[in-house]
Design an enzyme around this catalytic site. Structure first.
Site, PDB file in Angstrom:
ATOM      1  N   LYS A  51      21.213  49.674 -15.881  1.00 46.48           N
ATOM      2  CA  LYS A  51      20.938  49.320 -14.484  1.00 46.48           C
ATOM      3  C   LYS A  51      20.121  48.028 -14.421  1.00 46.48           C
ATOM      4  O   LYS A  51      20.477  47.090 -13.708  1.00 46.48           O
ATOM      5  CB  LYS A  51      20.149  50.456 -13.812  1.00 46.48           C
ATOM      6  N   ASN A  52      19.024  47.994 -15.170  1.00 48.85           N
ATOM      7  CA  ASN A  52      18.115  46.852 -15.027  1.00 48.85           C
ATOM      8  C   ASN A  52      18.724  45.553 -15.560  1.00 48.85           C
ATOM      9  O   ASN A  52      18.367  44.473 -15.087  1.00 48.85           O
ATOM     10  CB  ASN A  52      16.777  47.146 -15.716  1.00 48.85           C
TER      11      ASN A  52
ATOM     12  N   ARG B  89      13.331  46.438  -5.189  1.00 50.01           N
ATOM     13  CA  ARG B  89      12.471  45.344  -5.607  1.00 50.01           C
ATOM     14  C   ARG B  89      13.225  44.243  -6.366  1.00 50.01           C
ATOM     15  O   ARG B  89      12.887  43.065  -6.264  1.00 50.01           O
ATOM     16  CB  ARG B  89      11.391  45.964  -6.490  1.00 50.01           C
TER      17      ARG B  89
ATOM     18  N   CYS C 108      10.446  51.299  -5.680  1.00 45.49           N
ATOM     19  CA  CYS C 108       9.739  52.550  -5.979  1.00 45.49           C
ATOM     20  C   CYS C 108       8.251  52.416  -5.655  1.00 45.49           C
ATOM     21  O   CYS C 108       7.664  51.356  -5.867  1.00 45.49           O
ATOM     22  CB  CYS C 108       9.857  52.876  -7.461  1.00 45.49           C
TER      23      CYS C 108
ATOM     24  N   ARG D 296       2.753  46.335  -7.200  1.00 43.88           N
ATOM     25  CA  ARG D 296       3.920  45.556  -7.613  1.00 43.88           C
ATOM     26  C   ARG D 296       4.119  44.258  -6.825  1.00 43.88           C
ATOM     27  O   ARG D 296       5.116  44.083  -6.134  1.00 43.88           O
ATOM     28  CB  ARG D 296       5.180  46.412  -7.551  1.00 43.88           C
ATOM     29  N   PRO D 297       3.185  43.344  -6.917  1.00 46.20           N
ATOM     30  CA  PRO D 297       3.359  42.059  -6.230  1.00 46.20           C
ATOM     31  C   PRO D 297       4.388  41.174  -6.949  1.00 46.20           C
ATOM     32  O   PRO D 297       4.882  41.531  -8.015  1.00 46.20           O
ATOM     33  CB  PRO D 297       1.972  41.437  -6.298  1.00 46.20           C
ATOM     34  N   VAL D 298       4.699  40.023  -6.342  1.00 53.00           N
ATOM     35  CA  VAL D 298       5.653  39.090  -6.973  1.00 53.00           C
ATOM     36  C   VAL D 298       4.998  37.738  -7.240  1.00 53.00           C
ATOM     37  O   VAL D 298       5.672  36.721  -7.363  1.00 53.00           O
ATOM     38  CB  VAL D 298       6.935  38.914  -6.117  1.00 53.00           C
ATOM     39  N   ASP D 299       3.658  37.735  -7.339  1.00 51.43           N
ATOM     40  CA  ASP D 299       2.948  36.466  -7.523  1.00 51.43           C
ATOM     41  C   ASP D 299       3.396  35.711  -8.781  1.00 51.43           C
ATOM     42  O   ASP D 299       3.480  34.478  -8.773  1.00 51.43           O
ATOM     43  CB  ASP D 299       1.425  36.706  -7.535  1.00 51.43           C
ATOM     44  N   LEU D 300       3.709  36.433  -9.851  1.00 52.78           N
ATOM     45  CA  LEU D 300       4.102  35.735 -11.087  1.00 52.78           C
ATOM     46  C   LEU D 300       5.454  35.040 -10.928  1.00 52.78           C
ATOM     47  O   LEU D 300       5.680  33.964 -11.488  1.00 52.78           O
ATOM     48  CB  LEU D 300       4.169  36.703 -12.273  1.00 52.78           C
TER      49      LEU D 300
ATOM     50  N   ASP E 115       9.246  53.277 -18.292  1.00 54.09           N
ATOM     51  CA  ASP E 115      10.333  53.988 -17.618  1.00 54.09           C
ATOM     52  C   ASP E 115      10.733  55.283 -18.334  1.00 54.09           C
ATOM     53  O   ASP E 115      11.592  56.008 -17.850  1.00 54.09           O
ATOM     54  CB  ASP E 115      11.563  53.077 -17.473  1.00 54.09           C
TER      55      ASP E 115
ATOM     56  N   ILE F 182       1.305  49.962 -17.642  1.00 53.97           N
ATOM     57  CA  ILE F 182       2.113  48.967 -16.914  1.00 53.97           C
ATOM     58  C   ILE F 182       1.920  49.097 -15.402  1.00 53.97           C
ATOM     59  O   ILE F 182       1.724  48.114 -14.707  1.00 53.97           O
ATOM     60  CB  ILE F 182       3.618  49.096 -17.258  1.00 53.97           C
TER      61      ILE F 182
ATOM     62  N   ARG G  55      19.805  56.165  -7.617  1.00 49.91           N
ATOM     63  CA  ARG G  55      19.589  54.740  -7.820  1.00 49.91           C
ATOM     64  C   ARG G  55      19.774  54.372  -9.289  1.00 49.91           C
ATOM     65  O   ARG G  55      20.120  53.238  -9.601  1.00 49.91           O
ATOM     66  CB  ARG G  55      18.162  54.345  -7.404  1.00 49.91           C
TER      67      ARG G  55
HETATM   68  C1  UD1 Z   1      11.150  45.981 -14.458  1.00 46.35           C
HETATM   69  C2  UD1 Z   1      12.116  47.133 -14.359  1.00 46.35           C
HETATM   70  C3  UD1 Z   1      11.354  48.448 -14.188  1.00 46.35           C
HETATM   71  C4  UD1 Z   1      10.322  48.601 -15.308  1.00 46.35           C
HETATM   72  C5  UD1 Z   1       9.433  47.366 -15.413  1.00 46.35           C
HETATM   73  C6  UD1 Z   1       8.489  47.410 -16.612  1.00 46.35           C
HETATM   74  C7  UD1 Z   1      14.037  46.099 -13.294  1.00 46.35           C
HETATM   75  C8  UD1 Z   1      14.940  46.024 -12.106  1.00 46.35           C
HETATM   76  N1  UD1 Z   1      12.983  46.923 -13.222  1.00 46.35           N
HETATM   77  O1  UD1 Z   1      10.448  45.935 -13.219  1.00 46.35           O
HETATM   78  O2  UD1 Z   1      12.294  49.521 -14.230  1.00 46.35           O
HETATM   79  O3  UD1 Z   1       9.496  49.729 -15.022  1.00 46.35           O
HETATM   80  O4  UD1 Z   1      10.256  46.186 -15.542  1.00 46.35           O
HETATM   81  O5  UD1 Z   1       9.201  47.561 -17.777  1.00 46.35           O
HETATM   82  O6  UD1 Z   1      14.293  45.478 -14.310  1.00 46.35           O
HETATM   83  N2  UD1 Z   1       3.377  42.260 -11.673  1.00 46.35           N
HETATM   84  C9  UD1 Z   1       2.506  41.472 -10.957  1.00 46.35           C
HETATM   85  N3  UD1 Z   1       2.984  40.319 -10.381  1.00 46.35           N
HETATM   86  C10 UD1 Z   1       4.299  39.958 -10.484  1.00 46.35           C
HETATM   87  C11 UD1 Z   1       5.183  40.767 -11.218  1.00 46.35           C
HETATM   88  C12 UD1 Z   1       4.696  41.910 -11.806  1.00 46.35           C
HETATM   89  O7  UD1 Z   1       1.324  41.777 -10.849  1.00 46.35           O
HETATM   90  O8  UD1 Z   1       4.676  38.921  -9.929  1.00 46.35           O
HETATM   91  C13 UD1 Z   1       2.880  43.491 -12.337  1.00 46.35           C
HETATM   92  C14 UD1 Z   1       3.538  44.766 -11.821  1.00 46.35           C
HETATM   93  O9  UD1 Z   1       2.889  45.260 -10.686  1.00 46.35           O
HETATM   94  C15 UD1 Z   1       3.399  45.656 -13.027  1.00 46.35           C
HETATM   95  C16 UD1 Z   1       3.538  44.703 -14.226  1.00 46.35           C
HETATM   96  O10 UD1 Z   1       3.274  43.417 -13.699  1.00 46.35           O
HETATM   97  O11 UD1 Z   1       2.120  46.242 -13.055  1.00 46.35           O
HETATM   98  C17 UD1 Z   1       4.892  44.687 -14.886  1.00 46.35           C
HETATM   99  O12 UD1 Z   1       5.885  44.530 -13.917  1.00 46.35           O
HETATM  100  P1  UD1 Z   1       7.302  43.838 -14.221  1.00 46.35           P
HETATM  101  O13 UD1 Z   1       7.498  43.738 -15.699  1.00 46.35           O
HETATM  102  O14 UD1 Z   1       7.407  42.602 -13.428  1.00 46.35           O
HETATM  103  O15 UD1 Z   1       8.297  44.908 -13.648  1.00 46.35           O
HETATM  104  P2  UD1 Z   1       9.608  44.655 -12.809  1.00 46.35           P
HETATM  105  O16 UD1 Z   1      10.309  43.441 -13.309  1.00 46.35           O
HETATM  106  O17 UD1 Z   1       9.321  44.784 -11.371  1.00 46.35           O
END
Ligand code: UD1
Length: 422
Positions: free
Chosen positions: A22-23, A94, A118, A123-127, A308, A330, A400
């Site tokens: 899926k991912n 997301r 979920c 789970r922000p997107v700042d990075l 996961d 995580i 999902r």
């Molecule tokens: C992906 C997977 C999800 C898995 C996760 C960790 C997909 C669609 N989903 O999610 O199933 O659980 O990897 O292996 O591939 N974070 C920030 N800022 C950001 C981005 C992330 O603070 O901009 C934090 C998140 O809140 C979290 C950590 O970084 O605590 C890791 O998240 P991330 O690796 O980005 O997970 P996803 O890509 O969302």
């Protein structure tokens, strides 16, 4: 809303086919936005998240055709007539944020709603945003949307992630393929889904080195072409089904499973007394004699133990001999399955990011509520091992990420059925 009823029914035996990840598929699909030529994905899983990504891409003007019952996706982004990813679609998933980098890289502008997904932490997107800024993007957050522009196109840059993010690495990697000059991603995620994406992008003509390590170097090109790519097997579905015979006893071969996708997980299974054997067609799992042993688990970015699989591993450890400590590093709010497992007789104490599980001899069936994708499947696994009937409510989360779960588990002897709700 549908429910799933599971009744403990003894050992499981047989074979379970593992679908495409899926991912991985959710990041390969938006890669179509980088090129005017067709992208064909084979071994795609049939899941509601894939449908959501299909709807999102179609809303942008991409064509997505499903063939062979959805196992093949033919994508084409010849004409993108809309550059706004709307809240109504994005809030469902997301991974929708992954259209941002490709759209911006190709056409120099994109507007994407901030995502939902979920409920497992902030789970922000700042990075994601910082990475695109390092490549020259001008970003503005307005009314819940990211408004992104790169008038002269993106340019290569050095992106150093403060911690590992799978999604941010994917967004930056896709964007960098069309940026002018060289981009270096430092502290990049090393997950197999990243490697799969890089391999697909390379088939499309991208110049990428270092995927699977923490430094990825991308030399931007003017345009990308078409490609055909088979989605990597789903290591999370694999780990989940490997836990079924571990919990219930018996011997199950997961077809298409590969040890390098789940090495850290297999090491923990071994410590718990579960044997994993590589076969010509997959991985065969059996519980050695007696009760499972308690083991400690720490979730980490790949190649560490995957977050996961934490909920499903906890389901196993509820009946282990001894005390197990699970540390979630995580996501900050990922023990919502614990109170539900306790309804089934599990002994669990949660303090912050740590759960202490004291194994009990038997779980007992109970009505429980699925709170997120992996939590819901952990409750099904627990139900398979419990005495009596477990009703898992709110299983839309499950759909999902797991295709035909009743069929796959039913085929190895599980007593499991879906009750359709309105
Ligand atoms: C992906 C997977 C999800 C898995 C996760 C960790 C997909 C669609 N989903 O999610 O199933 O659980 O990897 O292996 O591939 N974070 C920030 N800022 C950001 C981005 C992330 O603070 O901009 C934090 C998140 O809140 C979290 C950590 O970084 O605590 C890791 O998240 P991330 O690796 O980005 O997970 P996803 O890509 O969302």
């Amino acid at each position: 809303m549908d429910s799933i009823i599971v009744t403990g029914n003894g050992p499981l035996n047989g074979q379970i086919p593992i679908a495409g990840a899926k991912n991985a598929c959710l990041t390969l699909m938006p890669a179509t936005l980088l090129s005017e030529e067709p992208l064909t994905l084979t071994n795609a899983p049939r899941l509601s998240d894939i449908k959501t990504m299909t709807t999102l891409l179609q809303s942008l003007g991409a064509e997505v055709a499903q063939m062979q019952g959805g196992q093949v996706l033919a994508l084409s982004s010849h004409d993108l007539n809309n550059h706004v990813a709307d809240y109504d679609i994005v809030r469902k998933m997301r991974a929708s944020i992954l259209v941002l980098g490709p759209m911006l890289a190709r056409d120099g502008h994109a507007v994407v709603s901030l995502p939902g997904g979920c409920a497992i932490g902030a789970r922000p997107v700042d990075l994601h945003l910082k990475a695109l800024e390092a490549m020259g993007a001008e970003l503005e957050l307005r009314d819940g949307y990211v408004h992104a522009r790169a008038p002269g196109g993106l340019r290569g840059g050095v992106v150093e992630f403060p911690f590992v993010s799978v999604g941010a690495t994917e967004n930056a990697l896709m964007a960098a393929t069309l940026a002018k000059g060289t981009t270096v991603l430092k502290n990049a995620a090393r997950e197999p889904e990243i490697v799969d994406l890089a391999q697909c992008l390379r088939k499309m003509g991208a110049q990428i080195e270092g995927e699977g390590t923490s430094t990825i170097t991308i030399q931007g090109v003017d345009r990308l072409g078409g490609a055909t790519h088979a989605v990597v097997p789903d290591r999370i579905e694999l780990g989940t089904y490997m836990l079924a015979p571990a919990i219930c006893g018996g011997e199950v071969e997961c077809l298409g499973g590969r040890i390098e996708l789940v090495a850290a997980f297999c090491e923990r299974l071994d410590a718990a007394g579960i044997s994993v054997e590589e076969t010509a067609t997959g991985l065969k799992v059996a519980r050695r004699n007696g009760r499972v042993r308690a083991v400690d688990v720490v979730t980490e970015p790949f190649p560490g133990f995957p977050t996961d699989l934490q909920a499903q591993m906890m389901a196993l450890l509820t009946t282990a001999d001894g005390v197990s400590v699970l540390e979630e590093r995580i996501f900050e709010n990922r023990f919502m399955h614990a109170p539900e497992l306790m309804r089934m007789g599990a002994r669990i104490e949660v303090h912050g990011g740590t759960a202490t599980v004291t194994g009990v001899e038997h779980l007992k069936g109970a009505p429980v509520m699925a709170t997120d994708l992996r939590a819901s499947v952990s409750l099904i696994l627990a139900g398979l091992a419990a005495e009596g009937e477990t009703i898992v409510n709110r299983v839309y989360h499950l759909d999902r990420g797991y295709e035909r779960v009743e069929e796959k588990l039913g085929a190895v002897g599980a007593k499991i059925e879906r009750i359709s709700g309105q």
